[in-house]
Design a protein around this motif. Structure first.
Motif, PDB file in Angstrom:
ATOM      1  N   UNK A 272       0.847  -1.188   0.000  1.00 42.49           N
ATOM      2  CA  UNK A 272       0.000   0.000   0.000  1.00 42.49           C
ATOM      3  C   UNK A 272       0.887   1.243   0.000  1.00 42.49           C
ATOM      4  N   UNK A 273       0.350   2.308  -0.595  1.00 43.72           N
ATOM      5  CA  UNK A 273       1.004   3.608  -0.511  1.00 43.72           C
ATOM      6  C   UNK A 273       2.343   3.704  -1.195  1.00 43.72           C
ATOM      7  N   UNK A 274       2.575   2.923  -2.243  1.00 46.79           N
ATOM      8  CA  UNK A 274       3.844   2.981  -2.977  1.00 46.79           C
ATOM      9  C   UNK A 274       3.895   4.239  -3.844  1.00 46.79           C
ATOM     10  N   UNK A 275       5.112   4.687  -4.139  1.00 49.21           N
ATOM     11  CA  UNK A 275       5.276   5.796  -5.081  1.00 49.21           C
ATOM     12  C   UNK A 275       4.511   5.526  -6.369  1.00 49.21           C
ATOM     13  N   UNK A 276       4.480   4.276  -6.781  1.00 48.79           N
ATOM     14  CA  UNK A 276       3.853   3.877  -8.038  1.00 48.79           C
ATOM     15  C   UNK A 276       2.401   4.314  -8.135  1.00 48.79           C
TER      16      UNK A 276
END
Length: 409
Positions: A272-276
């Motif tokens: 969750x919450x990746x830069x991606x």
């Protein structure tokens, strides 16, 4: 016809380094070439003459004298604008594009981009190669190789696209082998006349970083970090002393899966919450309350939203600041770990930097170690089609290593 290599070994071994110096703009004159190679003036002249004879560079023996200059001006060196080209292609979530690229990173011709990406990679690559062949036939240029940029980590040495998350391609698609087969079927040649092009392929952000290091905003950096959005997602690359750092199997710098918000959006990787998913074009549109439309790519829509709505539209301003803060958090961690001497940003990240450079640099500085990370220059990528140019760099590399590959055998 066979050519025997009878020139002195030092002159022969200087051909590749000399071509690379001209290719990257670091040897604009024969005098500079002589100094950079550490050879005699006569050897440098012979090397330049041979590269000219191969149709790779031009040598101007009578350049204009600048006002106030003293002494005889040195011969001017440049890549041959009518020389051979390579076929470069890029596939992304919103389509694909083919181009012909000469030495010096010069885009000679491009085919209109296609907005449909078939779930079968073979069909897509056949279309890409067909578009490139049409360009070659239209321009009449000689092709000496082909390179492909894809939005996926590409495992080495197999050349498989492990995670084309934003394409419907199957994981592990053997893109390099498929690309080579399509090139052979279409008769696209490599450096040696009549020989098929081998079909180089690599990750699009890696290739964009390589192109920027040789021809753009990264030129001269020793430890260059590149972070960029594609049409979807986020990627990263590191160029160390002129070479891409790809790790043990081509999978280094998957920065898109660095967590910047533990409670953030679900990511395709399972976290969750990746830069991606927190700093890509879709994230900006969503944060600004805009529904993506079908009329153009997500990247184009996000760029236009920033250009027309920042800072006047409060929703766009708040969305941009949210993405800048998350991007800055990710960059600070990367800078602290990697200690680059320059950071370049591409895609939507380039537009976020331009929108509010002080805010982004402040976030990085606030989280820097020993106050030094905040001093690292953060610049916008300067090449419009850097992944295409980077794909071309892959194809040019065998010629840059040994220019004699392109002569008749």
């Amino acid at each position: 016809m066979t050519h025997h290599r009878t020139r002195p070994d030092r002159g022969r071994s200087a051909l590749g380094p000399a071509l690379q110096l001209v290719h990257t703009g670091r040897a604009p004159t024969r005098a500079v070439l002589t100094a950079e190679l550490g050879v005699t003036r006569a050897t440098a002249g012979a090397v330049a003459a041979e590269l000219q004879g191969l149709g790779l560079i031009t040598v101007d023996a009578r350049p204009a004298v600048a006002a106030g200059a003293q002494g005889r001006p040195s011969h001017r060196l440049a890549v041959d604008p009518g020389g051979p080209v390579v076929l470069a292609a890029q596939v992304h979530a919103d389509g694909f594009r083919a181009a012909l690229v000469g030495l010096g990173g010069t885009v000679v011709a491009t085919a209109p981009g296609c907005g449909d990406v078939d779930p079968d990679p073979v069909r897509v690559l056949r279309q890409v190669v067909a578009a490139g062949v049409e360009l070659l036939e239209r321009t009449g240029r000689r092709c000496v190789g082909a390179g492909l940029a894809v939005p996926s980590a590409v495992a080495e040495p197999e050349g498989t696209a492990l995670n084309p998350l934003h394409l419907a391609w199957p994981p592990g698609a053997p893109v390099r082998a498929l690309f080579a087969e399509c090139l052979a079927d279409a008769g696209v040649t490599g450096p040696a006349p009549g020989a098929p092009a081998p079909g180089h392929a690599a990750n699009d952000v890696n290739l964009g970083a390589l192109a920027e290091h040789r021809h753009g905003a990264g030129r001269g950096a020793q430890h260059l970090l590149c972070v960029a959005t594609g049409h979807r997602g986020v990627g990263g690359a590191l160029v160390l002393r002129g070479r891409l750092h790809t790790g043990s199997s081509g999978l280094a710098l998957e920065v898109g899966h660095l967590t910047v918000d533990p409670q953030g959006r679900p990511c395709h990787c399972g976290s969750r919450g990746c830069l991606d998913v927190e700093t890509d074009p879709l994230a900006l549109l969503d944060a600004a309350g805009r529904e993506p439309g079908p009329e153009s790519s997500l990247l184009h829509q996000a760029r236009e939203l920033l250009r027309t709505g920042f800072p006047g539209d409060p929703a766009v301003r708040d969305a941009a600041h949210l993405l800048i803060d998350r991007l800055g958090l990710g960059l600070a961690g990367l800078v602290n770990i990697l200690n680059p001497d320059r950071v370049i940003l591409g895609g939507l990240h380039r537009e976020l930097l331009r929108a509010d450079p002080e805010r982004l640099r402040a976030v990085i500085a606030e989280r820097s170690l020993w106050g030094r990370s905040g001093e690292v220059p953060v610049l916008a990528c300067s090449l419009e089609h850097n992944s295409l140019v980077g794909a071309a760099e892959l194809a040019w590399q065998p010629v840059l290593d040994d220019p004699l590959l392109i002569q008749e055998v």
